[in-house]
Design an enzyme around this catalytic site. Structure first.
Site, PDB file in Angstrom:
ATOM      1  N   ALA A 168     -35.463 -26.100 -15.986  1.00 15.96           N
ATOM      2  CA  ALA A 168     -34.623 -25.442 -16.998  1.00 15.96           C
ATOM      3  C   ALA A 168     -35.465 -24.601 -17.943  1.00 15.96           C
ATOM      4  O   ALA A 168     -35.119 -24.432 -19.114  1.00 15.96           O
ATOM      5  CB  ALA A 168     -33.846 -26.496 -17.776  1.00 15.96           C
ATOM      6  N   ARG A 202     -31.469 -11.713 -17.269  1.00 17.00           N
ATOM      7  CA  ARG A 202     -30.408 -10.927 -16.650  1.00 17.00           C
ATOM      8  C   ARG A 202     -29.029 -11.213 -17.257  1.00 17.00           C
ATOM      9  O   ARG A 202     -28.089 -10.463 -17.030  1.00 17.00           O
ATOM     10  CB  ARG A 202     -30.377 -11.181 -15.138  1.00 17.00           C
ATOM     11  CG  ARG A 202     -31.446 -10.390 -14.388  1.00 17.00           C
ATOM     12  CD  ARG A 202     -31.387 -10.629 -12.905  1.00 17.00           C
ATOM     13  NE  ARG A 202     -32.035 -11.885 -12.541  1.00 17.00           N
ATOM     14  CZ  ARG A 202     -32.041 -12.384 -11.295  1.00 17.00           C
ATOM     15  NH1 ARG A 202     -31.413 -11.738 -10.322  1.00 17.00           N
ATOM     16  NH2 ARG A 202     -32.672 -13.516 -11.035  1.00 17.00           N
ATOM     17  N   GLN A 210     -42.898 -26.601 -20.496  1.00 16.16           N
ATOM     18  CA  GLN A 210     -43.803 -25.843 -19.643  1.00 16.16           C
ATOM     19  C   GLN A 210     -44.770 -25.036 -20.497  1.00 16.16           C
ATOM     20  O   GLN A 210     -44.397 -24.488 -21.540  1.00 16.16           O
ATOM     21  CB  GLN A 210     -43.017 -24.907 -18.717  1.00 16.16           C
ATOM     22  CG  GLN A 210     -43.908 -24.182 -17.713  1.00 16.16           C
ATOM     23  CD  GLN A 210     -43.134 -23.607 -16.542  1.00 16.16           C
ATOM     24  OE1 GLN A 210     -41.922 -23.772 -16.452  1.00 16.16           O
ATOM     25  NE2 GLN A 210     -43.833 -22.952 -15.629  1.00 16.16           N
ATOM     26  N   ARG A 262      -2.643 -24.360 -35.363  1.00 12.88           N
ATOM     27  CA  ARG A 262      -4.049 -24.457 -35.731  1.00 12.88           C
ATOM     28  C   ARG A 262      -4.445 -25.929 -35.864  1.00 12.88           C
ATOM     29  O   ARG A 262      -3.602 -26.821 -35.796  1.00 12.88           O
ATOM     30  CB  ARG A 262      -4.275 -23.671 -37.013  1.00 12.88           C
ATOM     31  CG  ARG A 262      -4.107 -22.150 -36.828  1.00 12.88           C
ATOM     32  CD  ARG A 262      -3.942 -21.423 -38.139  1.00 12.88           C
ATOM     33  NE  ARG A 262      -5.089 -21.614 -39.020  1.00 12.88           N
ATOM     34  CZ  ARG A 262      -5.104 -21.216 -40.292  1.00 12.88           C
ATOM     35  NH1 ARG A 262      -4.031 -20.630 -40.822  1.00 12.88           N
ATOM     36  NH2 ARG A 262      -6.174 -21.413 -41.034  1.00 12.88           N
ATOM     37  N   TYR A 271       5.532 -20.313 -41.962  1.00 11.40           N
ATOM     38  CA  TYR A 271       4.149 -20.787 -42.034  1.00 11.40           C
ATOM     39  C   TYR A 271       4.149 -22.140 -42.728  1.00 11.40           C
ATOM     40  O   TYR A 271       4.637 -22.271 -43.859  1.00 11.40           O
ATOM     41  CB  TYR A 271       3.246 -19.815 -42.802  1.00 11.40           C
ATOM     42  CG  TYR A 271       1.899 -20.423 -43.101  1.00 11.40           C
ATOM     43  CD1 TYR A 271       0.999 -20.676 -42.077  1.00 11.40           C
ATOM     44  CD2 TYR A 271       1.549 -20.787 -44.401  1.00 11.40           C
ATOM     45  CE1 TYR A 271      -0.235 -21.271 -42.334  1.00 11.40           C
ATOM     46  CE2 TYR A 271       0.327 -21.371 -44.666  1.00 11.40           C
ATOM     47  CZ  TYR A 271      -0.563 -21.620 -43.631  1.00 11.40           C
ATOM     48  OH  TYR A 271      -1.774 -22.213 -43.892  1.00 11.40           O
ATOM     49  N   ALA A 324      19.205 -20.939 -50.115  1.00 14.41           N
ATOM     50  CA  ALA A 324      18.488 -19.817 -49.520  1.00 14.41           C
ATOM     51  C   ALA A 324      17.722 -19.047 -50.592  1.00 14.41           C
ATOM     52  O   ALA A 324      18.204 -18.865 -51.713  1.00 14.41           O
ATOM     53  CB  ALA A 324      19.466 -18.902 -48.796  1.00 14.41           C
TER      54      ALA A 324
END
Length: 508
Positions: free
Chosen positions: A12, A18, A78, A344, A377, A434
């Site tokens: 790894a 690339r 490495q 959400r 909402y 309302a």
């Protein structure tokens, strides 16, 4: 049980240039988890005595993933000497001196490689008694891969293996060979300890090639076996985003088919994407254009889609979720969500509840049987059982400094176009009119409304919109004495300046 005679080395350390990405190649996701996590999971299932991952580029990010997946694994850095041969050399040095078994070497960018294939490789290696056994594949286009060179019938898989030549070092005749090195090897650890220090940098890339061990073994008279895989995609590496998308499509097809065979209906597999950690009960139906991401769970009989994305969600039995985007949300049994709903994180919808059309929720607990049908909402709210929120409701949870909560009790009836200015509480069984803006608590059983007398400014249209269609309609209504016009515009053949005809004759 742990195989005490097996060690696994995962390479790894590559830079992955690339990919052209700031994200390390091995941390790009495939079916919802990093590429390297697929390889680590496979290694874990083999239950080797030791697993060593060799890292270099972006090592800290990689190590955090490796440690999560393999907490008992070893991590080796490495050094500046490049090449797979050097990486394996350092990994072998990290193994206990007393380990005398076999070493399986795999690449961190081959996520499709499965336990069955690797177990077969180990079994064949031990059965044959070879010093090394490796996987190969046959490709129509072998560009970029090392070629398997055989002493007879080169390239057809029938001759004895002599060596492996890397693409950059291959002659034109060698490049014509279609059998490629898959980069998966099984060696005896004694042979590696002896031969790895002998590798040189004398090649086109100036690296220590692990593949050169094969040639050294053959020159010493040792046997090297090659086991071709039936499907080349099993050993396909991922080096760029095109290869990533190809692997994703293949893996998704496998995941979808697996769930279909387990009793899940997927109407259109081509447009349905399922992450590896998502789970389903039988008789779930997924409609076209649906993405099931993360650790989403969907219970029996639920219908999800079309055009729906669920990320880390929980969907209850028999729920219906359509044209919805939801993240970290819970949808109860028998509930209905959508179309065009946005859930959400920390949205919890109770059993048989409803979040309807063009509704957004966030950090909202909506009780059993409660409904938020449309155009609303709901943020930072707790809604009791059996409550109905009228169309166009806004939970105003933020005052520019802090966010506050709204609590709505059980069996409440909220009128259309209400605004709740948090923090505020509406008691059980309350109603609201309302257009009400609720700024203070509403006692249980009360009716909340904003009392403001309606004013009608007669003649306003004639004064400010003279000659308009509204003015023409108003004048016609006044002349006929019929009151408000029933239609928006007169039917063909009727002069708007004439007396308005009876509504019964025109229709509505």
């Amino acid at each position: 049980m742990t195989d005490s005679t097996l060690a696994i080395i995962i390479l790894a350390a590559g830079q992955g240039t690339r990919m052209k990405s700031e994200t390390p190649k091995l941390l790009h996701t495939l079916a919802g988890i990093p590429i390297v996590s697929h390889v680590l999971a496979t290694a874990r299932e083999l239950d080797a005595a030791y697993t060593v991952a060799v890292v270099r580029h972006e090592r800290d990010q990689l190590v955090s993933v490796i440690v999560d997946e393999l907490p008992d694994g070893l991590v080796v850095d490495q050094d500046d000497v490049p090449g797979t041969g050097r990486a394996v050399e350092l990994a072998v040095l990290a193994l206990p001196a007393g380990f005398a078994g076999d070493v399986l070497v795999i690449n961190g960018d081959t996520p499709m490689l499965d336990v069955q294939t690797l177990s077969g490789l180990v079994a064949e290696h031990r059965r044959s008694g070879a010093s090394a056994t490796l996987l190969s594949a046959f490709l129509e286009d072998a560009s970029g891969y090392g070629r398997i060179l055989r002493s007879a019938s080169e390239g057809d898989g029938a001759g004895r293996v002599d060596r492996i030549v890397e693409h950059r070092d291959a002659s034109p005749s060698e490049l014509a060979i279609s059998e490629i090195n898959a980069g998966v090897y099984l060696f005896g650890v004694a042979e590696l300890r002896d031969l790895l220090p002998k590798l040189t940098l004398h090649n086109a890339q100036g690296e220590k090639y692990l593949t050169d061990v094969v040639e050294l073994l053959r020159k010493a008279g040792s046997e090297v076996n090659v086991l071709p895989v039936a499907d080349s995609w099993l050993v396909a590496g991922i080096n760029d985003r095109a290869q990533l998308s190809e692997a994703a499509a293949k893996m998704n097809a496998i995941i979808v088919r697996t769930w279909q065979l387990a009793g899940v209906t997927v109407q259109d597999p081509a447009t349905t994407w399922i992450d590896l950690k998502s789970t389903f009960e039988p008789d779930v139906t997924l409609l076209p254009g649906t993405q099931i991401r993360g650790a989403t769970t969907i219970a029996r009989g639920a219908i999800v889609g079309p055009d729906t994305t669920l990320v880390d969600c929980e969907v209850g039995e028999g729920a219906i979720v359509k044209r919805t985007d939801a993240t970290l949300s819970v949808i109860g049994a028998g509930a209905s969500v959508g179309p065009f709903a946005y859930l959400r994180p920390n949205t919890i919808l109770g059993d048989n509840g409803k979040i309807g059309t063009f509704v957004e929720t966030k950090n909202a607990q909506i009780g059993e049987g409660s409904k938020v049908p449309h155009l609303s909402y709901v943020g930072d709210a707790h809604i009791g059982v059996g409550t109905n929120i009228g169309a166009g409701a806004i939970f105003a949870n933020y005052n520019g400094v802090v966010k506050s909560e709204t609590e709505v009790g059980a069996h409440v009836r909220i009128g259309s176009h209400n605004v709740f200015v948090a923090p505020v509480r509406i008691g059980d069984g309350a109603y609201s009119g309302a257009g009400t803006v609720i700024r203070k608590n509403v006692p249980a059983g009360s009716l909340a409304m904003n009392v403001a007398p309606q004013r009608n400014l007669e003649g306003w249209v004639a004064e400010h919109r003279a000659g308009s269609a509204a003015d023409v309609a108003a004048q016609a209504a006044e002349q006929s004495g019929s009151g408000p016009a029933i239609i928006a515009s007169p039917p063909a053949g009727i002069n708007p300046t004439d007396s308005a005809p009876d509504a019964e004759k025109i229709g509505d």
